[in-house]
Design an enzyme around this catalytic site. Sequence first.
Site, short mmCIF file in Angstrom:
data_model
loop_
_atom_site.label_atom_id
_atom_site.label_comp_id
_atom_site.label_asym_id
_atom_site.label_seq_id
_atom_site.Cartn_x
_atom_site.Cartn_y
_atom_site.Cartn_z
N GLU A 45 40.21 38.43 34.96
CA GLU A 45 41.04 39.64 35.05
C GLU A 45 42.25 39.32 35.90
O GLU A 45 42.14 39.01 37.08
CB GLU A 45 40.26 40.78 35.70
CG GLU A 45 39.18 41.33 34.80
CD GLU A 45 38.22 42.17 35.61
OE1 GLU A 45 38.67 42.85 36.55
OE2 GLU A 45 37.03 42.13 35.30
N ASP A 56 41.25 50.77 44.62
CA ASP A 56 40.95 49.53 45.32
C ASP A 56 40.85 49.73 46.83
O ASP A 56 41.52 50.58 47.41
CB ASP A 56 42.03 48.50 45.02
CG ASP A 56 41.91 47.98 43.60
OD1 ASP A 56 40.86 47.40 43.29
OD2 ASP A 56 42.85 48.20 42.80
#
Lengths: 254, 629
Positions: A45, A56
């Site tokens: 990724e 995140d």
Amino acid sequence: MNRIQTKLQEDKKLLSIYFTAGYPNIDDTVKIIQDLEKNGVDMIEIGLPFSDPLADGPTIQDSSTKALKNGMTTELLFNQIKDIRASVKIPLIIMGYFNPMFQYGVEVFCKKCQDIGIDGLIIPDLPVDVYHEEYQAIFEKYNLANIFLITPQTSDERIKYIDSISNGFIYMVSSASTTGAKSGFGDEQTQYFKRIDDLNLKNPQIVGFGISNNDTFTQATKYAKGAIIGSAFVKHVTNKGVDTIDKFVASVLN
Amino acid sequence: MNENKQNTTQQVPSLSGRAREGLALKICGMKYQDNIEQVAALQPDYLGFIFYKKTPRHFDTKIPDIPNSIKKTGVFVNEDLNTIIKKVNEFKLQAVQLHGEEAPYYCNMLRTTTLLSSPVEVIKVFSVKEGFNFDVLKEYEAVCDYFLFDTKGKLPGGNGYTFDWSLLNDYPSTKPFFLSGGIGLDQVEDIKKFKESKAAKYCYALDVNSKFETEPGLKKISILREFKNKLNNKEMQQYNVDEKGYYGEFGGAFIPEMLYPNVEELRQNYLKIMAEPDFQKEFDQLLKDYVGRPSPLYFAKRLSEKYNTKIYLKREDLNHTGAHKINNTIGQILMAKRLGKHRIIAETGAGQHGVATATVCALMGLECIVYMGEIDIARQAPNVARMKMLGAKVVPALSGSRTLKDATNEAIRDWINNPIDTHYIIGSAIGPHPYPDMVTRFQSVISEEIKWQLREHEGRENPDYVAACIGGGSNAAGTYYHFLHDEDVKIIAVEAAGLGVDSGESAATSVLGKEGIIHGCKTLLMQTQDGQITEPYSISAGLDYPGVGPMHAHLAKTGRAEFLSITDDEAMKAGLELCELEGIIPAIESSHALAIFKEKQFKPDDVVVMSLSGRGDKDLQNYIDYFKI
């Protein structure tokens, strides 16, 4: 069948690694991808950095901020990896937030991905229904798999809906958290992995969030097809640079 | 012949002669002075006062001055005729509604007696259920002006549920009638369908009561207004949020799956909870007793003279905690409690929303965590101290630019990590649907009050202009809300230009922003060409947000609102001017709005209502530094 689907049919548990493009140094992108493949990683990724990455935790947020300061942009990333398919065969996925793609133009972005040989996208803040109504046709036109997240709080009904419009794998977030927040799994996670396994979805599941080493990789893949490591890898390149990727991958797989 | 004469003197409106578009509206069960005035400002056709003693809505005070166009209606149950005559004369009633078993001769006496100071309309009530025999109406035809059909229940009227309106398909008369019984906001679609049906041919008016109350006799103005607008198709959805959470092309819920259960829970419940009488009652009570509402609508005489126009200031600065922010935090804390949440998180920039959140958490005894950028913590020490005194935990946001947008990111991350027990009180009209709409509705008390307050001052409820400053835009959203669809009211939105729109140090989102996604919604947003969100600048900590609420983005795009940008210098001067002319020290946010009088020429008879969103105490140091006081 695209590279993701082919990979998912292999008879093994898959390791996928996330890294932030442009970090630690602006020109590390290609080297990181090549080294990961060389050392046995199954899927990658590529993180397209964003100024405000809501899903995140601090590790990936910091790497994103740094990458942007280093000068990373959507256009630059595409330039860096434009010839990547000459050397790399494993599936490549771009993971990023929706606004930079939206500004680039969703269709232009998708076309560029296809030209380069990107196989799929993970866009945490593009909701399933908006994707379904507005963008699914574009993704399919350029043969891109869109990977959706599910969490322990996602209802079975919604999981089945997500399964029905997915065409790669389902990104199974291990617990209610942002990336890098937790390490290790308890009974709760195991039960959740099992519950999802029992739904017999058409798309295999790959677990993300909370996987950092061989232990957690083994636990996560007991019921799932594979697992994704993000924050732990970003920490590794922060501390050790990009020359010991082999050691990191080996420590997870063995 | 006699009857004809009666009709002429009583000026009974005939159905065919009516100029009205829709159904007339009667609001019944009025009780409290202030509430009567506020309801009257909605211009219903009838107001009902119940003189029957065995009801909690029994009316026993004075009727305030209300326009003659609203017919004051006395409601009686098997009352002695002399008592009715006395009440009609005392209260100058224009209609009498008979709810008991009053006989035709009794109705006739009421119409023919010479003891009334002026004639009244007679409305005879019939309770309807399946098998209702319409033949009983016959002998009343000649002796009353209207029929009123109510639900057959235990009590005379006020049973709070509807009857099967299709029974009126068999209505044999041509006498115009009122439709009554349990009509509420939920029935708007049913009413519209009913209006198209055969049964509605002679329906003249709707009669509403308990479904619009927070307690018996106390009517909820905003819900009545919404009902009236919806009935008249006035709410064209043009500027309101649609079912999917969009204002035109802006809004929506662009959230990671981890937030979906939380946001979805809120989306499914917020309107339902807000419509609960218990909720409204508690909300209204706290706004009144704790916040100090209604906030005054103050005619700024000297400021008006200086700019040769009529300027009214809506004094949100006089609220508890010093700004409009508390309207929203009160609403959301009540929402959180009803959703069973016991941990509250919030983001704050300058600390105003943080203080307002810490305040309501202390009030309710709930845990409070406020995220605040590390840089803002250093800049806003007094507000940090306030939050701590109020029992909140202030967590520094260390990521990104370490200001408001990063504090928002951290709060969202907290919510992702605590999906079960936590409610996130967003402080502005931003975020994923339903936040912009929910915050706007809680803040809409501002424009709700302006309407009736301006009627008191000017004899009309619509000003020529409403104006407010915009960061995320919650005070502006509340100030505009009830005027959005009144095309005679012009809307002005004032953004912070910082050092100048083209200086690179600005927060003028409508000029510098492009469509994009921030904090869960699609809106106008300051960003790089590459889609990275940029850091805005303004001297006012409350206006330096890189986006603007999706409703405002829509108002900008459609041209419904005029957007003006005001620089730091212009705002500071306007703030000082208000101190000198009116004795009010405004927050620097509000000073931006005040600066428009130098930018824009208003006519001498224009009425301009401006939201004075906050007081300037928190900005004292900025004023001191700027003016070297």
